[in-house]
Scaffold this motif. Structure first.
Motif, short mmCIF file in Angstrom:
data_model
loop_
_atom_site.label_atom_id
_atom_site.label_comp_id
_atom_site.label_asym_id
_atom_site.label_seq_id
_atom_site.Cartn_x
_atom_site.Cartn_y
_atom_site.Cartn_z
N PRO A 6 0.81 -1.23 0.00
CA PRO A 6 0.00 0.00 0.00
C PRO A 6 0.84 1.28 0.00
O PRO A 6 0.44 2.27 -0.61
CB PRO A 6 -0.82 -0.13 1.28
CG PRO A 6 -0.83 -1.57 1.59
CD PRO A 6 0.49 -2.10 1.14
N ASP A 7 2.00 1.28 0.68
CA ASP A 7 2.82 2.49 0.71
C ASP A 7 3.33 2.85 -0.68
O ASP A 7 3.32 4.02 -1.09
CB ASP A 7 4.00 2.30 1.66
CG ASP A 7 3.55 2.17 3.12
OD1 ASP A 7 2.43 2.67 3.42
OD2 ASP A 7 4.29 1.62 3.93
N ALA A 8 3.80 1.87 -1.43
CA ALA A 8 4.27 2.14 -2.79
C ALA A 8 3.12 2.59 -3.68
O ALA A 8 3.28 3.48 -4.55
CB ALA A 8 4.94 0.91 -3.37
N ALA A 9 1.95 1.98 -3.48
CA ALA A 9 0.78 2.40 -4.25
C ALA A 9 0.41 3.84 -3.94
O ALA A 9 0.06 4.63 -4.83
CB ALA A 9 -0.40 1.47 -3.98
N ALA A 10 0.51 4.22 -2.64
CA ALA A 10 0.20 5.60 -2.26
C ALA A 10 1.19 6.57 -2.91
O ALA A 10 0.81 7.67 -3.35
CB ALA A 10 0.23 5.73 -0.75
N ALA A 11 2.47 6.17 -2.98
CA ALA A 11 3.46 7.04 -3.63
C ALA A 11 3.13 7.24 -5.11
O ALA A 11 3.28 8.34 -5.66
CB ALA A 11 4.85 6.45 -3.46
N SER A 12 2.69 6.15 -5.76
CA SER A 12 2.31 6.28 -7.16
C SER A 12 1.10 7.19 -7.33
O SER A 12 1.04 8.01 -8.27
CB SER A 12 1.99 4.90 -7.75
OG SER A 12 3.15 4.08 -7.76
N LEU A 13 0.14 7.07 -6.40
CA LEU A 13 -1.02 7.95 -6.48
C LEU A 13 -0.65 9.41 -6.24
O LEU A 13 -1.22 10.32 -6.85
CB LEU A 13 -2.08 7.49 -5.48
CG LEU A 13 -2.73 6.13 -5.77
CD1 LEU A 13 -3.65 5.73 -4.65
CD2 LEU A 13 -3.49 6.18 -7.09
N GLU A 14 0.32 9.67 -5.34
CA GLU A 14 0.78 11.03 -5.12
C GLU A 14 1.44 11.60 -6.38
O GLU A 14 1.26 12.78 -6.73
CB GLU A 14 1.77 11.07 -3.96
CG GLU A 14 1.13 10.84 -2.60
CD GLU A 14 2.16 10.80 -1.49
OE1 GLU A 14 3.36 10.97 -1.80
OE2 GLU A 14 1.77 10.64 -0.31
N ALA A 15 2.20 10.74 -7.07
CA ALA A 15 2.81 11.19 -8.33
C ALA A 15 1.75 11.50 -9.38
O ALA A 15 1.87 12.46 -10.15
CB ALA A 15 3.77 10.13 -8.85
N ILE A 16 0.70 10.66 -9.39
CA ILE A 16 -0.41 10.92 -10.33
C ILE A 16 -1.05 12.26 -10.02
O ILE A 16 -1.34 13.07 -10.91
CB ILE A 16 -1.43 9.77 -10.26
CG1 ILE A 16 -0.83 8.49 -10.85
CG2 ILE A 16 -2.71 10.16 -11.00
CD1 ILE A 16 -1.71 7.28 -10.67
N GLU A 17 -1.30 12.53 -8.73
CA GLU A 17 -1.94 13.77 -8.32
C GLU A 17 -1.08 14.99 -8.71
O GLU A 17 -1.58 15.97 -9.25
CB GLU A 17 -2.19 13.77 -6.82
CG GLU A 17 -2.90 15.04 -6.33
CD GLU A 17 -3.09 15.02 -4.83
OE1 GLU A 17 -3.76 15.94 -4.32
OE2 GLU A 17 -2.57 14.10 -4.17
N ALA A 18 0.23 14.89 -8.42
CA ALA A 18 1.11 16.02 -8.75
C ALA A 18 1.16 16.26 -10.25
O ALA A 18 1.13 17.41 -10.73
CB ALA A 18 2.51 15.75 -8.21
#
Length: 435
Positions: free
Chosen positions: A257-269
């Motif tokens: 989940p942590d890596a997935a959250a990082a990917s989602l943060e990159a998507i948001e940015a």
């Protein structure tokens, strides 16, 4: 902007009539000449210049007839010339004329035929008839007067030169009148030609202004198309990043989940940055004309890392060029790099065109936390033709700088040369991504 109708050749061009102000001035001038002619006539009566002076009412009538028609000299110049010629001859025959204002009025009438006549052939014929008729009348008057005692100077003495006193007197009168009528004819035609030249110059100026506006509009439209093509690269980059990060997040969501959250943060940015760049260009692109579908870009997007190649190409062309980077480079949006590159490219192109082979150019990139400044300064001379609003390259650079919220300064430097300085913010207020 509608272009003015073209001026035809000299035989077809018609001089416009004067406006109300011009007609009022003509009427005032005619009134002044009437007062002058009447006063001169009364002085001639008092001085006894005419043996059989007409009564007062006849003098007033003659003064009005020789002057007041001039109020219409620019409306009906041919008719005014005919009337004043007849009045002039009548006044001289009846000895009711003066020696000054009648000649002024006749000169102005013949001048007006050349300066304001709309039918040029008629004006030439009419002036020819008037000149020939006046010379014939003058010679006839000299012959008749020679038989009247005390009418002419003493012409009975023997000739002291190779011609007789009578012939000398006749030649003086003929030459004087030839100069008088020739001057009125020549200056009238010159005034007409000058008016036509001014009209042609005004038309060409209007056409050049219209063409300049069309060219500027075309240049802006072309520049907007270039911006749109480069925006294609920026948007494609962000969409590809979002697609890759979304696929990675989907695959690891269950086990990391942590890596997935990082990917989602990159998507948001990436989404925020894409929306901000789209918003910054929307106002510029929506004002352009319909140029059809945006073509696929044929070259990769440029950025700050390509400035060294630009400077090297300028140096290789024979103009000594240097690149200086001041401050620590920051992470910049893709559109910021493209804008900085294109502005520097246009500025260096202008240096090669206008600065001269002996010039040097210094490209400086200044970084700070909030903005980046790109400055192109040369030591060339003679760049006045490219200053101000006239340069089409300047219009494109201003469009690019404004599209990313920046400013552009262009103009000569106080110590010589030319300066282009673009200040571009690194961060802009971006729209929130909808939930």
């Amino acid at each position: 902007m509608t272009a003015p109708a073209p001026i035809a050749d000299e035989t077809e061009w018609v001089r416009p009539r004067p406006g109300r102000d011009g007609l009022r001035r003509d009427a005032l001038l005619a009134l002044v000449l009437f007062l002058g002619a009447f006063g001169s006539t009364m002085l001639s009566r008092t001085a006894g210049l005419h043996e059989d002076a007409p009564p007062l009412w006849a003098a007033i009538t003659w003064a009005a007839a020789i002057s007041l028609p001039l109020a219409a000299r620019r409306i009906a110049p041919e008719l005014v010339a005919i009337v004043l010629t007849a009045v002039f001859v009548t006044g001289a025959t009846l000895q009711a004329n003066d020696l000054l204002f009648s000649n002024i009025a006749l000169f102005m009438a013949i001048y007006a035929v050349g300066a304001w006549g709309r039918r040029r052939l008629l004006g030439q014929v009419l002036r020819g008839v008037i000149v020939v008729g006046m010379l014939a009348w003058l010679l006839w008057d000299v012959v008749v007067s020679s038989n009247i005692p005390d009418r002419l100077p003493d012409l009975s003495r023997e000739a002291s030169g190779f011609i007789s006193p009578f012939v000398a007197y006749a030649l003086i009168n003929v030459l004087t009148n030839l100069l008088f009528f020739g001057g009125a004819w020549y200056f009238g035609d010159s005034a007409y030609r000058s008016a036509r030249s001014r009209a042609a110059l005004e038309q060409r100026t209007a056409e050049l202004a219209a063409e300049r506006e069309r060219t500027r509009a075309q240049a802006v439209a072309i520049e907007r198309l270039r911006i749109a093509r480069e925006l294609h690269d920026v948007v494609a980059h962000h969409v590809s990043v979002i697609g890759v990060q979304a696929g990675a997040a989907r695959r690891i969501l269950g086990r990391d989940p942590d890596a997935a959250a990082a990917s989602l943060e990159a998507i948001e940015a990436s989404a925020r940055e894409a929306i901000g760049e789209l918003h910054s260009l929307l106002g510029t692109l929506r004002q352009g004309t319909d140029t059809g579908p945006i073509p696929t870009p044929d070259a990769p997007a440029r950025g700050f890392e390509d400035l060294a190649d630009l400077v090297q190409a300028t140096d290789a062309s024979g103009i000594r060029a240097t690149l200086t980077v001041i401050g620590e480079p920051r992470e910049a949006r893709g559109l910021v790099g493209i804008t900085a590159y294109r502005i520097a490219q246009e500025a260096l192109t202008n240096v090669r065109k206008h600065a001269g082979a002996a010039a040097t150019v210094d490209v400086r990139v200044r970084w700070d936390d909030e903005r980046v400044e790109v400055e192109v300064a040369d030591t060339g001379a003679g760049r006045s033709a490219a200053t101000g609003r006239g340069g089409l390259g300047h219009a494109g650079m201003r469009e690019r700088a404004a599209a990313v919220g920046g400013t552009l300064e262009v103009g000569p430097r106080h110590r010589g040369g030319y300066l282009v300085r673009a200040t571009i913010p690194l961060r802009r207020a971006t729209a929130e991504v909808p939930a």
